[in-house]
Every structure is written in structure tokens, then in C-alpha cells.
Motif scaffolding. Structure first.
Motif, PDB file in Angstrom:
ATOM      1  N   TRP A   1     -14.961  17.369 -36.637  1.00  0.00           N
ATOM      2  CA  TRP A   1     -16.047  18.107 -37.278  1.00  0.00           C
ATOM      3  C   TRP A   1     -16.881  18.761 -36.190  1.00  0.00           C
ATOM      4  CZ3 TRP A   1     -16.628  18.320 -42.561  1.00  0.00           C
ATOM      5  CH2 TRP A   1     -17.794  18.944 -43.023  1.00  0.00           C
ATOM      6  N   SER A   2     -16.874  20.100 -36.136  1.00  0.00           N
ATOM      7  CA  SER A   2     -17.544  20.790 -35.032  1.00  0.00           C
ATOM      8  C   SER A   2     -18.746  21.611 -35.461  1.00  0.00           C
ATOM      9  CB  SER A   2     -16.540  21.710 -34.310  1.00  0.00           C
ATOM     10  OG  SER A   2     -15.989  22.649 -35.213  1.00  0.00           O
ATOM     11  N   ALA A   3     -18.794  22.057 -36.720  1.00  0.00           N
ATOM     12  CA  ALA A   3     -19.916  22.897 -37.147  1.00  0.00           C
ATOM     13  C   ALA A   3     -20.084  22.791 -38.652  1.00  0.00           C
ATOM     14  CB  ALA A   3     -19.687  24.352 -36.739  1.00  0.00           C
ATOM     15  N   GLU A   4     -21.294  23.068 -39.105  1.00  0.00           N
ATOM     16  CA  GLU A   4     -21.578  23.023 -40.533  1.00  0.00           C
ATOM     17  C   GLU A   4     -22.637  24.069 -40.857  1.00  0.00           C
ATOM     18  OE1 GLU A   4     -24.145  20.017 -43.004  1.00  0.00           O
ATOM     19  OE2 GLU A   4     -22.113  19.197 -42.799  1.00  0.00           O
ATOM     20  N   ASP A   5     -22.408  24.800 -41.946  1.00  0.00           N
ATOM     21  CA  ASP A   5     -23.384  25.760 -42.444  1.00  0.00           C
ATOM     22  C   ASP A   5     -23.887  25.266 -43.792  1.00  0.00           C
ATOM     23  OD1 ASP A   5     -23.231  27.944 -40.423  1.00  0.00           O
ATOM     24  OD2 ASP A   5     -21.142  27.991 -41.071  1.00  0.00           O
TER      25      ASP A   5
ATOM     26  N   LEU B   1     -18.443  34.117 -49.560  1.00  0.00           N
ATOM     27  CA  LEU B   1     -19.162  33.391 -50.596  1.00  0.00           C
ATOM     28  C   LEU B   1     -20.212  34.342 -51.164  1.00  0.00           C
ATOM     29  CD1 LEU B   1     -20.482  29.788 -50.595  1.00  0.00           C
ATOM     30  CD2 LEU B   1     -22.102  31.626 -51.020  1.00  0.00           C
ATOM     31  N   TYR B   2     -20.322  34.385 -52.497  1.00  0.00           N
ATOM     32  CA  TYR B   2     -21.328  35.250 -53.097  1.00  0.00           C
ATOM     33  C   TYR B   2     -22.284  34.433 -53.958  1.00  0.00           C
ATOM     34  CZ  TYR B   2     -18.519  35.114 -57.418  1.00  0.00           C
ATOM     35  OH  TYR B   2     -17.838  34.710 -58.537  1.00  0.00           O
TER      36      TYR B   2
ATOM     37  N   TYR C   1     -21.916  36.379 -48.237  1.00  0.00           N
ATOM     38  CA  TYR C   1     -21.864  35.690 -46.945  1.00  0.00           C
ATOM     39  C   TYR C   1     -20.418  35.654 -46.444  1.00  0.00           C
ATOM     40  CZ  TYR C   1     -26.465  33.912 -48.341  1.00  0.00           C
ATOM     41  OH  TYR C   1     -27.762  33.807 -48.748  1.00  0.00           O
ATOM     42  N   GLU C   2     -20.211  36.107 -45.229  1.00  0.00           N
ATOM     43  CA  GLU C   2     -18.876  36.019 -44.625  1.00  0.00           C
ATOM     44  C   GLU C   2     -18.718  34.645 -43.982  1.00  0.00           C
ATOM     45  OE1 GLU C   2     -15.847  38.427 -41.629  1.00  0.00           O
ATOM     46  OE2 GLU C   2     -17.925  39.075 -41.838  1.00  0.00           O
ATOM     47  N   LEU C   3     -17.761  33.863 -44.474  1.00  0.00           N
ATOM     48  CA  LEU C   3     -17.558  32.516 -43.967  1.00  0.00           C
ATOM     49  C   LEU C   3     -16.988  32.558 -42.557  1.00  0.00           C
ATOM     50  CD1 LEU C   3     -16.080  30.931 -47.222  1.00  0.00           C
ATOM     51  CD2 LEU C   3     -18.458  30.933 -46.436  1.00  0.00           C
ATOM     52  N   ARG C   4     -17.240  31.504 -41.818  1.00  0.00           N
ATOM     53  CA  ARG C   4     -16.816  31.454 -40.424  1.00  0.00           C
ATOM     54  C   ARG C   4     -15.286  31.435 -40.292  1.00  0.00           C
ATOM     55  NH1 ARG C   4     -20.807  29.931 -36.745  1.00  0.00           N
ATOM     56  NH2 ARG C   4     -22.736  29.131 -37.693  1.00  0.00           N
TER      57      ARG C   4
ATOM     58  N   LEU D   1     -24.340  32.637 -40.584  1.00  0.00           N
ATOM     59  CA  LEU D   1     -23.387  33.382 -41.399  1.00  0.00           C
ATOM     60  C   LEU D   1     -23.843  34.838 -41.528  1.00  0.00           C
ATOM     61  CD1 LEU D   1     -22.716  30.870 -44.327  1.00  0.00           C
ATOM     62  CD2 LEU D   1     -21.368  31.233 -42.260  1.00  0.00           C
ATOM     63  N   GLN D   2     -22.889  35.755 -41.354  1.00  0.00           N
ATOM     64  CA  GLN D   2     -23.187  37.162 -41.557  1.00  0.00           C
ATOM     65  C   GLN D   2     -23.320  37.431 -43.056  1.00  0.00           C
ATOM     66  OE1 GLN D   2     -23.592  39.269 -38.754  1.00  0.00           O
ATOM     67  NE2 GLN D   2     -23.521  37.219 -37.847  1.00  0.00           N
TER      68      GLN D   2
END
Length: 262
Positions: free
Chosen positions: A83-87, A104-105, A123-126, A136-137
Motif C-alpha cells: 500500500w503506497s498511496a491513498e486518495d 470518477l464522476y 476526477y482522473e484516477l491515478r 487527483l486531476q
């Protein structure tokens, strides 16, 4: 005649016609079939796909042997993932949410002094195959109608907003409307023959109390876009109408009505 009295060649021909999930279920029911599948590269690849809960991607030039080796190597590596990152995103209800492609909308109402607008956030997911970005962009759109579904096909820079239009009078049909937008900017898609596709349902006027009209699904496949709308009746039964369009030409190809329970 028992299936297992057939020759191995005939059994392999039968198994070759099965989709991954059916093949997986067959292997669970028979050790003989599992042994046959385990010794045949193309069948083993489909079995492993179903076992991992995956689906075959677009057709490519790689052999079944190469695809199986790649899948098994990924499978062995999954146990080493960390587990390296979480939004985390927090939305206040009421809201409409969903995932389409790598996006994601979220849709929510924005109150104004004399009206309501709808705010759509994309939102553009990583993607960790690229250099990770901070946060997130996202893109934001303010819209005068309620969006029920959003579908994004990034390969065509296509974003579809699905709407149900209820007529103000009883002598007009309920409409399913698809808005064709460009994913790269806030404008209509340049390759679409028309900015909106409309489907006239068989339901007229204002929906009576106890009945509900909803968009079940919107899907894009190349130049085709499919729309399904369901009228839910008070007793639990309902009617689903399916429509198929060519969004590049603007033509309606087919419509189907299906009666059934939810």
C-alpha cells in the motif's frame, strides 16, 4: 451418451467454444475437464482469467502462450504489492457518483437565488505506470439539467452525459437525451454529427406517483452508443427500453422493449 465418452479432440473443440466464466465452472465440476484445460495453453489462459476475475482485453497479436506467461507473472507478483498511496474524497449527499474508464464522476445540485444548477466533477484516477502527481486531476462543469449517468471513452476523447427529460405537458413523450462532449475541453465533440441524441420513449406525460423512470446503463463501443431506460411500476414490474445509436452519424440503429420484474 456420456460427455466423457467423447474423444479428447472433440472435448477440446467443445471447451474452446466456452467463455472464461463457463469454462471455469466446468472445471470446478470435473477433475477430468480441469486436467484437459491445464494441459492446453489457450484454455488454461481463459481459465486463469476467470480465476483472477479478469476479462480479455482488445485483440492483439500475442500468442496464447505469451499471454498466459504474462498473466501468471503478474499473478505471482500480486502478493508482493504494498500500500503506497491513498486518495480520499468526501461528498455531501444527495449526490450521484460512478466510475467510467479511468475517471470518477460526481454530480450534485448547486443552489442559486432563483434556480438550481448541477455541478459535475470529473476526477482522473491515478495511474502508477506514469509519474504520480500530487492530488487527483479534476474538471468541473456547471449544467442546467440533471445528469443521471456519465460515460467516458478516453481513446476517443468522448464524454457522454445522459439525461431524462420529462415533458411539462401530458401530450409529449419522456425523452432519453445523450449529450456528446469533448473530454479535452468544455465543448461539444467535433466528430459527433449532432451535439445531442434523443430517444423518444413509449411513456407520455408526467410519471404518475409510485412509478419511476431511470437510466439503467449507457455504453460506448467505437462509433456506437447504447442507452437503456427503465420504467418501474408500482407492483415491482417494469419495462426496459433499449436504444442503439451511431454517434458519429447521429442515426438511430435499433430500439427494443423488454417487459419484466426488477
Amino acid at each position: 451418451m456420456s460427455l466423457f465418452k467423447l474423444s479428447t479432440e472433440l472435448l477440446l473443440l467443445i471447451l474452446d467454444e466456452l467463455d472464461p466464466v463457463s469454462l471455469f465452472q466446468f472445471c470446478r465440476a470435473s477433475q477430468v475437464i480441469l486436467s484437459l484445460v491445464d494441459g492446453t495453453t489457450s484454455l488454461r489462459y481463459r481459465y486463469e482469467l476467470a480465476l483472477c476475475g479478469l476479462r480479455e482485453g482488445p485483440h492483439n497479436q500475442y500468442s496464447s502462450n505469451n499471454r498466459l506467461d504474462t498473466l501468471l507473472s503478474y499473478k505471482r507478483g500480486w502478493s508482493t504489492l504494498t500500500w503506497s498511496a491513498e486518495d480520499r474524497l468526501t461528498f455531501a449527499p444527495p449526490t450521484i457518483m460512478g466510475v467510467s474508464g479511468n475517471y470518477l464522476y460526481q454530480v450534485a445540485q448547486v443552489p442559486l437565488p432563483n434556480e438550481f444548477l448541477w455541478c459535475l466533477r470529473i476526477y482522473e484516477l491515478r495511474c502508477f505506470r506514469r509519474t504520480p502527481q500530487r492530488g487527483l486531476q479534476s474538471h468541473r462543469y456547471f449544467i442546467a439539467f440533471e445528469i443521471r449517468k456519465v460515460v467516458i471513452d478516453s481513446s476517443q476523447n468522448l464524454m457522454v452525459w445522459a439525461q431524462i427529460h420529462f415533458p411539462p405537458q401530458h401530450n409529449s413523450p419522456v425523452l432519453g437525451v445523450l449529450h456528446l462532449r469533448d473530454l479535452r475541453g468544455d465543448h461539444e465533440h467535433r466528430e459527433a454529427a449532432q451535439p445531442r441524441l434523443q430517444y423518444r420513449t413509449e411513456w407520455w406525460g408526467i410519471t404518475p406517483p409510485g412509478e419511476r423512470v431511470s437510466i439503467q446503463q449507457v455504453q460506448v463501443c467505437g462509433s456506437l452508443v447504447a442507452l437503456s431506460i427503465r420504467l418501474e411500476l408500482e407492483d415491482g414490474e417494469g419495462i426496459t427500453e433499449l436504444a442503439l445509436f451511431n454517434w458519429r452519424t447521429g442515426s438511430a440503429l435499433r430500439t427494443v422493449s423488454v417487459l419484466g420484474c426488477s
